[in-house]
Design a protein around this motif. Structure first.
Motif, PDB file in Angstrom:
ATOM      1  N   TYR A 359      73.699  32.160  28.826  1.00 52.90           N
ATOM      2  CA  TYR A 359      73.820  33.090  29.960  1.00 52.90           C
ATOM      3  C   TYR A 359      74.676  34.288  29.568  1.00 52.90           C
ATOM      4  N   PHE A 360      75.825  34.035  28.995  1.00 51.39           N
ATOM      5  CA  PHE A 360      76.780  35.105  28.743  1.00 51.39           C
ATOM      6  C   PHE A 360      76.463  35.885  27.474  1.00 51.39           C
ATOM      7  N   LEU A 361      75.901  35.220  26.477  1.00 46.01           N
ATOM      8  CA  LEU A 361      75.444  35.955  25.309  1.00 46.01           C
ATOM      9  C   LEU A 361      74.322  36.912  25.689  1.00 46.01           C
ATOM     10  N   GLY A 362      73.471  36.476  26.627  1.00 44.67           N
ATOM     11  CA  GLY A 362      72.407  37.349  27.110  1.00 44.67           C
ATOM     12  C   GLY A 362      72.967  38.589  27.773  1.00 44.67           C
ATOM     13  N   ILE A 363      73.962  38.407  28.640  1.00 44.88           N
ATOM     14  CA  ILE A 363      74.564  39.553  29.325  1.00 44.88           C
ATOM     15  C   ILE A 363      75.269  40.462  28.326  1.00 44.88           C
ATOM     16  N   PHE A 364      75.977  39.866  27.358  1.00 41.54           N
ATOM     17  CA  PHE A 364      76.642  40.649  26.308  1.00 41.54           C
ATOM     18  C   PHE A 364      75.618  41.511  25.567  1.00 41.54           C
ATOM     19  N   PHE A 365      74.523  40.899  25.152  1.00 45.26           N
ATOM     20  CA  PHE A 365      73.497  41.625  24.403  1.00 45.26           C
ATOM     21  C   PHE A 365      72.845  42.706  25.266  1.00 45.26           C
ATOM     22  N   TYR A 366      72.466  42.355  26.488  1.00 45.09           N
ATOM     23  CA  TYR A 366      71.727  43.293  27.328  1.00 45.09           C
ATOM     24  C   TYR A 366      72.592  44.453  27.814  1.00 45.09           C
ATOM     25  N   GLN A 367      73.879  44.216  28.055  1.00 41.14           N
ATOM     26  CA  GLN A 367      74.726  45.334  28.477  1.00 41.14           C
ATOM     27  C   GLN A 367      74.886  46.349  27.351  1.00 41.14           C
ATOM     28  N   ILE A 368      74.962  45.864  26.125  1.00 37.77           N
ATOM     29  CA  ILE A 368      75.059  46.792  25.001  1.00 37.77           C
ATOM     30  C   ILE A 368      73.731  47.502  24.773  1.00 37.77           C
ATOM     31  N   ILE A 369      72.626  46.750  24.745  1.00 40.87           N
ATOM     32  CA  ILE A 369      71.328  47.342  24.420  1.00 40.87           C
ATOM     33  C   ILE A 369      70.877  48.298  25.516  1.00 40.87           C
ATOM     34  N   THR A 370      71.168  47.982  26.782  1.00 39.87           N
ATOM     35  CA  THR A 370      70.798  48.913  27.851  1.00 39.87           C
ATOM     36  C   THR A 370      71.625  50.194  27.771  1.00 39.87           C
ATOM     37  N   GLY A 371      72.892  50.067  27.387  1.00 35.17           N
ATOM     38  CA  GLY A 371      73.715  51.262  27.174  1.00 35.17           C
ATOM     39  C   GLY A 371      73.173  52.119  26.045  1.00 35.17           C
ATOM     40  N   ILE A 372      72.747  51.468  24.968  1.00 29.19           N
ATOM     41  CA  ILE A 372      72.162  52.197  23.833  1.00 29.19           C
ATOM     42  C   ILE A 372      70.868  52.890  24.253  1.00 29.19           C
ATOM     43  N   ILE A 373      70.014  52.177  25.013  1.00 30.36           N
ATOM     44  CA  ILE A 373      68.747  52.771  25.486  1.00 30.36           C
ATOM     45  C   ILE A 373      69.026  54.026  26.304  1.00 30.36           C
ATOM     46  N   LEU A 374      70.019  53.952  27.182  1.00 29.60           N
ATOM     47  CA  LEU A 374      70.357  55.120  27.998  1.00 29.60           C
ATOM     48  C   LEU A 374      70.859  56.277  27.138  1.00 29.60           C
ATOM     49  N   ASP A 375      71.713  55.977  26.180  1.00 27.03           N
ATOM     50  CA  ASP A 375      72.264  57.039  25.330  1.00 27.03           C
ATOM     51  C   ASP A 375      71.183  57.676  24.455  1.00 27.03           C
ATOM     52  N   ILE A 376      70.270  56.863  23.936  1.00 31.31           N
ATOM     53  CA  ILE A 376      69.189  57.388  23.089  1.00 31.31           C
ATOM     54  C   ILE A 376      68.278  58.315  23.888  1.00 31.31           C
ATOM     55  N   ASN A 377      68.086  58.017  25.160  1.00 32.56           N
ATOM     56  CA  ASN A 377      67.140  58.775  25.990  1.00 32.56           C
ATOM     57  C   ASN A 377      67.822  59.819  26.869  1.00 32.56           C
ATOM     58  N   LYS A 378      69.030  60.203  26.516  1.00 31.74           N
ATOM     59  CA  LYS A 378      69.696  61.302  27.215  1.00 31.74           C
ATOM     60  C   LYS A 378      68.892  62.589  27.084  1.00 31.74           C
ATOM     61  N   VAL A 379      68.969  63.420  28.108  1.00 33.24           N
ATOM     62  CA  VAL A 379      68.366  64.756  28.052  1.00 33.24           C
ATOM     63  C   VAL A 379      69.471  65.770  28.328  1.00 33.24           C
ATOM     64  N   ASN A 380      69.779  66.570  27.302  1.00 34.35           N
ATOM     65  CA  ASN A 380      70.859  67.570  27.415  1.00 34.35           C
ATOM     66  C   ASN A 380      72.179  66.933  27.853  1.00 34.35           C
ATOM     67  N   GLY A 381      72.413  65.731  27.338  1.00 35.11           N
ATOM     68  CA  GLY A 381      73.675  65.055  27.617  1.00 35.11           C
ATOM     69  C   GLY A 381      73.726  64.292  28.924  1.00 35.11           C
ATOM     70  N   PHE A 382      72.608  64.224  29.667  1.00 36.27           N
ATOM     71  CA  PHE A 382      72.592  63.546  30.964  1.00 36.27           C
ATOM     72  C   PHE A 382      71.614  62.380  30.943  1.00 36.27           C
ATOM     73  N   TYR A 383      71.939  61.350  31.732  1.00 34.23           N
ATOM     74  CA  TYR A 383      71.025  60.233  31.920  1.00 34.23           C
ATOM     75  C   TYR A 383      70.032  60.618  33.013  1.00 34.23           C
ATOM     76  N   THR A 384      68.774  60.673  32.675  1.00 35.96           N
ATOM     77  CA  THR A 384      67.737  61.153  33.575  1.00 35.96           C
ATOM     78  C   THR A 384      66.883  60.003  34.103  1.00 35.96           C
ATOM     79  N   GLU A 385      65.909  60.358  34.947  1.00 36.29           N
ATOM     80  CA  GLU A 385      64.976  59.356  35.448  1.00 36.29           C
ATOM     81  C   GLU A 385      64.249  58.657  34.299  1.00 36.29           C
ATOM     82  N   HIS A 386      63.897  59.427  33.264  1.00 40.49           N
ATOM     83  CA  HIS A 386      63.218  58.844  32.113  1.00 40.49           C
ATOM     84  C   HIS A 386      64.133  57.851  31.393  1.00 40.49           C
TER      85      HIS A 386
END
Length: 420
Positions: A359-386
């Motif tokens: 349970y907790f390893l899953g949350i650890f992994f997903y919180q990091i990977i979702t943060g990375i996904i958001l940072d990779i898909n930034k547009v002009n430094g902002f988190y967008t709908e995409h």
């Protein structure tokens, strides 16, 4: 020597439920104050996800040891030691000034609260009759989720009034009070239900290594571990970290309004967990069916909030979040109950301690990977709908896979086993 009466088991239940409220508060507390943490600690989404998720990593790594220690030394000693560490971590977090100090403090909190869930469930296996375990554990997990309710709008409001740092000082004080209550009023066993168990254990001891080998050969253990890892990794990462910012971005809501809507997820989880034992024992007379149906409903809700959230009114979104929580509230108790049904009582602590890290390893992994996904898909430094769409699709794919996985779980409901 204290004469512990049978009705005292409900005192044990109340104490452990209050303790689990603290556990769940800390688990999702970073969501409601995410913007304040980013601003005050000068961190980005990836660092916030990493800092928040270290709680789950520390929690997960300790679970096998917590189960073993609870079986060996008793639940009370484990809870006391753990709670002491969490109070220290809570104080340190309130004084954090950068990513490093917040990371260390959050780790201490994770280490501290790691010793509550499994010892509490072991206490219920000792204090309550076997046929009461499903309902009592469901009630316990439901009450624990009230801590998640506190970590939404109430936490945001308290942080606005007091500042997030003082809020954590307040919860450190609450933790210290609970430490004293645990010291004086929590007791390990009820001889009425454990006299025969102790006699059986004396004649049939099993080593930790043998317990691990026994569990690792069971199909249910691995299937449930994967469902634990992936489903709750996605679920808690959304609820506990990104949901407020997601609603602000896609619905153009204020943080207060977003937190008011999100509050209905843990509210649904609480009611779902309360009802889980009754639903399993009296409606479906099955452990597998509530688990699978809960995942199917969660999947449907996730599809709606991923692709159609902008077209939903606030009232309809409240309904979706509540149903999503209601379904999710069935999942956690069912996993623990299936494991409990599937193993001998003498190794309950060790067994639950070995499944819980998923349970907790899953949350650890997903919180990091979702943060990375958001940072990779930034547009002009902002988190967008995409940015958020990519993150939500990733989580949606996860829940789809776990829904399929649940079909292969072996039924453990006692009557079903006898019939087969």
């Amino acid at each position: 020597m204290i004469n512990i009466k049978d009705h005292y088991k409900w005192i044990i239940f109340i104490i452990t439920s209050l303790l689990y409220n603290l556990v769940y508060f800390h688990r999702v507390s970073t969501n409601a104050i995410a913007d304040e943490l980013i601003r005050d600690l000068k961190i980005n989404a990836t660092e916030l996800g990493t800092m928040s998720s270290t709680y789950f990593l520390c929690y997960a790594l300790l679970q096998p040891f917590i189960g073993i220690l609870a079986d060996k030394f008793g639940s009370k000693k484990v809870i006391l030691a753990s709670l002491s560490i969490s109070v220290i971590g809570c104080v340190c977090f309130s004084f954090s000034s950068n990513f490093f100090t917040a990371f260390i403090s959050r780790s201490l909190i994770g280490i501290g609260v790691a010793g509550v869930l499994v010892p509490s469930l072991k206490l219920y296996a000792q204090w309550f009759a076997p046929e009461q375990f499903a309902r009592v554990s469901g009630l316990f997990l439901g009450l624990g989720h009230l801590g998640a309710l506190i970590a939404t709008t109430p936490l945001a409001y308290l942080a606005y009034i007091l500042g997030w740092r003082d809020v954590f000082i307040v919860f450190a004080l609450i933790g210290f009070i609970m430490l004293l209550i645990t010291l004086f009023f929590l007791h390990n066993r009820n001889t009425k239900y454990n006299e025969n168990i102790e006699n059986n254990n004396a004649n049939s001891k099993i080593s930790t290594i043998d317990t691990i080998k026994y569990l690792f050969k069971k199909r249910n253990f691995w299937l449930l571990a994967f469902i634990f890892f992936a489903t709750f990794g996605a679920y808690v990462s959304f609820q506990g970290l990104w949901s407020t910012k997601y609603l602000i971005c896609l619905k153009d809501l204020t943080a207060t309004t977003a937190n008011n809507l999100i509050l209905f997820i843990p509210l649904g989880v609480t009611i779902g967990a309360f009802a889980s034992g009754f639903v399993s024992d009296n409606i479906f007379r099955s452990r597998k069916k509530p688990l699978t149906i809960g995942l199917i409903i969660t999947l449907i809700c996730w599809v709606i909030i991923t692709f159609w959230i902008q077209h939903l009114s606030d009232l309809l979104l409240i309904f979706i979040f509540f149903i999503m929580g209601l379904a999710g509230g069935q999942l956690l108790p069912m996993i623990f109950i299936i494991i409990k049904d599937d193993i001998p009582e003498r190794i309950v602590g060790t067994s639950l301690g070995l499944i819980n890290p998923a349970y907790f390893l899953g949350i650890f992994f997903y919180q990091i990977i979702t943060g990375i996904i958001l940072d990779i898909n930034k547009v002009n430094g902002f988190y967008t709908e995409h940015s958020y769409l990519v993150m939500m699709i990733f989580c949606l794919a996860t829940i789809f896979i776990t829904t399929i996985t649940s079909i292969f779980i072996k039924e453990t409901f006692p009557e079903k086993i006898i019939e087969s």
